[in-house]
Design an enzyme around this catalytic site. Structure first.
Site, mmCIF file in Angstrom:
data_model
loop_
_atom_site.group_PDB
_atom_site.id
_atom_site.type_symbol
_atom_site.label_atom_id
_atom_site.label_comp_id
_atom_site.label_asym_id
_atom_site.label_seq_id
_atom_site.Cartn_x
_atom_site.Cartn_y
_atom_site.Cartn_z
ATOM 1 N N VAL A 54 -26.554 41.979 -8.967
ATOM 2 C CA VAL A 54 -25.315 42.387 -9.335
ATOM 3 C C VAL A 54 -24.219 41.555 -9.064
ATOM 4 O O VAL A 54 -23.031 41.976 -9.193
ATOM 5 C CB VAL A 54 -25.092 43.790 -8.684
ATOM 6 C CG1 VAL A 54 -24.717 43.546 -7.215
ATOM 7 C CG2 VAL A 54 -24.012 44.570 -9.187
ATOM 8 N N GLU A 89 0.827 -1.228 -0.089
ATOM 9 C CA GLU A 89 -0.155 -0.081 0.078
ATOM 10 C C GLU A 89 1.057 1.260 0.104
ATOM 11 O O GLU A 89 0.708 2.173 -0.710
ATOM 12 C CB GLU A 89 -0.910 -0.244 1.392
ATOM 13 C CG GLU A 89 -2.116 0.912 1.234
ATOM 14 C CD GLU A 89 -2.811 0.574 2.332
ATOM 15 O OE1 GLU A 89 -4.103 -0.025 2.378
ATOM 16 O OE2 GLU A 89 -2.687 0.917 3.528
ATOM 17 N N LYS A 111 -23.605 39.996 -5.359
ATOM 18 C CA LYS A 111 -23.385 39.944 -4.036
ATOM 19 C C LYS A 111 -23.043 38.585 -3.306
ATOM 20 O O LYS A 111 -22.080 38.396 -2.753
ATOM 21 C CB LYS A 111 -24.562 40.624 -3.027
ATOM 22 C CG LYS A 111 -24.661 42.162 -3.582
ATOM 23 C CD LYS A 111 -25.708 42.911 -2.769
ATOM 24 C CE LYS A 111 -26.876 42.303 -2.875
ATOM 25 N NZ LYS A 111 -27.643 42.324 -4.125
ATOM 26 N N THR A 112 -24.021 37.625 -3.901
ATOM 27 C CA THR A 112 -23.882 36.331 -3.122
ATOM 28 C C THR A 112 -22.678 35.678 -3.787
ATOM 29 O O THR A 112 -21.964 34.915 -2.926
ATOM 30 C CB THR A 112 -25.338 35.593 -3.572
ATOM 31 O OG1 THR A 112 -26.276 36.397 -2.770
ATOM 32 C CG2 THR A 112 -25.149 34.100 -3.149
ATOM 33 N N GLY A 171 -30.076 44.095 -6.683
ATOM 34 C CA GLY A 171 -30.162 42.667 -6.809
ATOM 35 C C GLY A 171 -29.866 42.286 -8.191
ATOM 36 O O GLY A 171 -29.931 43.136 -9.171
#
Length: 405
Positions: free
Chosen positions: A230, A93, A232-233, A228
């Site tokens: 743009v 191994e 951000k998240t 909204g």
């Protein structure tokens, strides 16, 4: 990307591994104690480890499944114990592990010396010398067998020369935590591979990181603000994915304004993620605030509160900096700048510049293909109407894909 000196460089992108970690160990020595605790430590950190609980460790033959698991693991933890070298299975191994390390885009190998001196492994002394005397006696008249024994010796020496952990005299729980932290820091998270295709992300990451000041041990909240669609998240997720390993715990609470289950449900998710144990800790938001403050005050955490739209969200999930341990960072994305405290810093996400907007539109409308000249006028018109808004460019680009002229 927005710049040639990419923060999220190609060097951070690794092959897609099936397993985060492969565990190599002598079951008879370590399975019931050390390996059990190590495996749980990795599991609690969300690290996917391959551990073959069914192997018999007898003979020379290793299954194809096991060989494939080694090849498909990003990190190999090799736990050397007193009887490790008595197992031909373990030695074969190890040879495979070291071969994979030497290949292009090879794995990281971390040796762990469990109740054994590293020099005994490196030079095959003491119990390792006894084991090899038996191996050499077994293969005394077998040329191929003796070549195998030499390969085992070479692999042991090479592995023992790597930087690892000698836990002979250390506190086992502390050593395991150090090992888990190191593995976590080395893993290539598949989730960050998407960043290569996020237009303009490098500029955003650079600016947000400068506000976060990760090197300072205070606790701070940073707001990411903008209209909204743009992005951000996307920015918050990129920061989260590329920095979560620097913290004791991390939690991304997505789309908070859409929560319909009550504030205490978000508090339970937050506590479960940061304490690494799923539970219904509280039944109301007031108890939740007290629980967060009591249980997290000594933990360095990274928390993203995505898309907050009411004062209650920040008040009940990160109401006071004293709730979190030194070095913690709270990121809140919002369309309403006034929800971020006056003493907290805010990053305003602006729309894309024209050249980035065209690039993003082409990415969704034409995929990997270069657009023809006949589409140049259309592209300029779409970009003009979208006014640099990423969501609009993605939607229109996807709609027009493969629709022809």
């Amino acid at each position: 990307m927005a710049s040639s000196s990419s923060i999220v460089s190609d060097s951070q992108y690794c092959p897609r591994w099936k397993y985060d970690v492969f565990l190599s160990f002598r079951g008879k020595d370590t399975r019931k104690k050390f390996m059990g605790h190590l495996y749980e430590g990795l599991k609690n950190m969300g690290i996917f480890a391959f551990q073959d609980d069914k192997r018999l460790e007898q003979g020379d033959s290793i299954s194809e499944e096991l060989l494939k698991a080694i090849e498909e693991s990003q990190v190999a933890l090799v736990v050397f114990s007193r009887n490790y070298a008595t197992s031909r299975w373990c030695l074969n191994e190890l040879v495979k592990i070291m071969e994979c390390k030497e290949e292009e885009n090879g794995q990281t190998v971390i040796p762990i010396f469990y109740d054994v001196d590293p020099s005994h492994v490196r030079y095959q002394r003491e119990s390792f010398a006894e084991a090899f005397a038996k191996h050499e006696s077994r293969y005394e008249d077998d040329v191929e067998g003796m070549q195998k024994v030499q390969a085992w010796r070479t692999a042991l020496t090479a592995a023992a020369n790597l930087k690892g952990y000698d836990i002979h005299d250390g506190i086992e729980s502390e050593c395991i935590q150090h090992i888990v932290d190191q593995v976590s820091s080395k893993l290539c998270k598949a989730s960050v591979s998407y960043l290569r295709n996020v237009v303009g992300i490098d500029t955003h990451l650079e600016k947000v990181k400068s506000l976060l000041e990760m090197e300072i041990s205070d606790v701070r909240i940073v707001g990411i603000w903008g209209m909204g669609g743009v992005g951000k998240t996307t920015i918050a997720r990129a920061i989260f994915d590329t920095n979560m390993n620097q913290f004791d715990g991390a939690c991304f609470l997505a789309d908070i304004k859409e929560n319909k289950s009550g504030m205490h449900s978000l508090q339970n998710i937050l506590l479960s993620e940061l304490l690494r144990k799923n539970d219904n800790y509280v039944n109301n938001k007031e108890d939740g605030k007290h629980m967060i403050a009591r249980r997290l005050r000594f933990k360095k955490v990274l928390v993203v509160l995505d898309d907050i739209d009411h004062n209650d969200h920040l008040d009940n999930l990160a109401g006071d900096l004293d709730w979190f341990g030194k070095g913690s960072r709270i990121i809140a994305t919002t369309r309403d700048k006034h929800l971020i405290g006056k003493n907290d810093v805010v990053y305003e996400v602006t729309t894309l510049l024209d050249h980035d907007a065209i690039k993003l539109f082409h990415q969704y409308a034409f995929k990997e293909e270069a657009p023809g000249e006949c589409f140049e006028k259309l592209s300029l018109e779409v970009v003009s109407h979208a006014q640099g808004l990423p969501l609009a460019l993605k939607v229109w680009g996807s709609f027009l894909h493969n629709r022809g002229t």
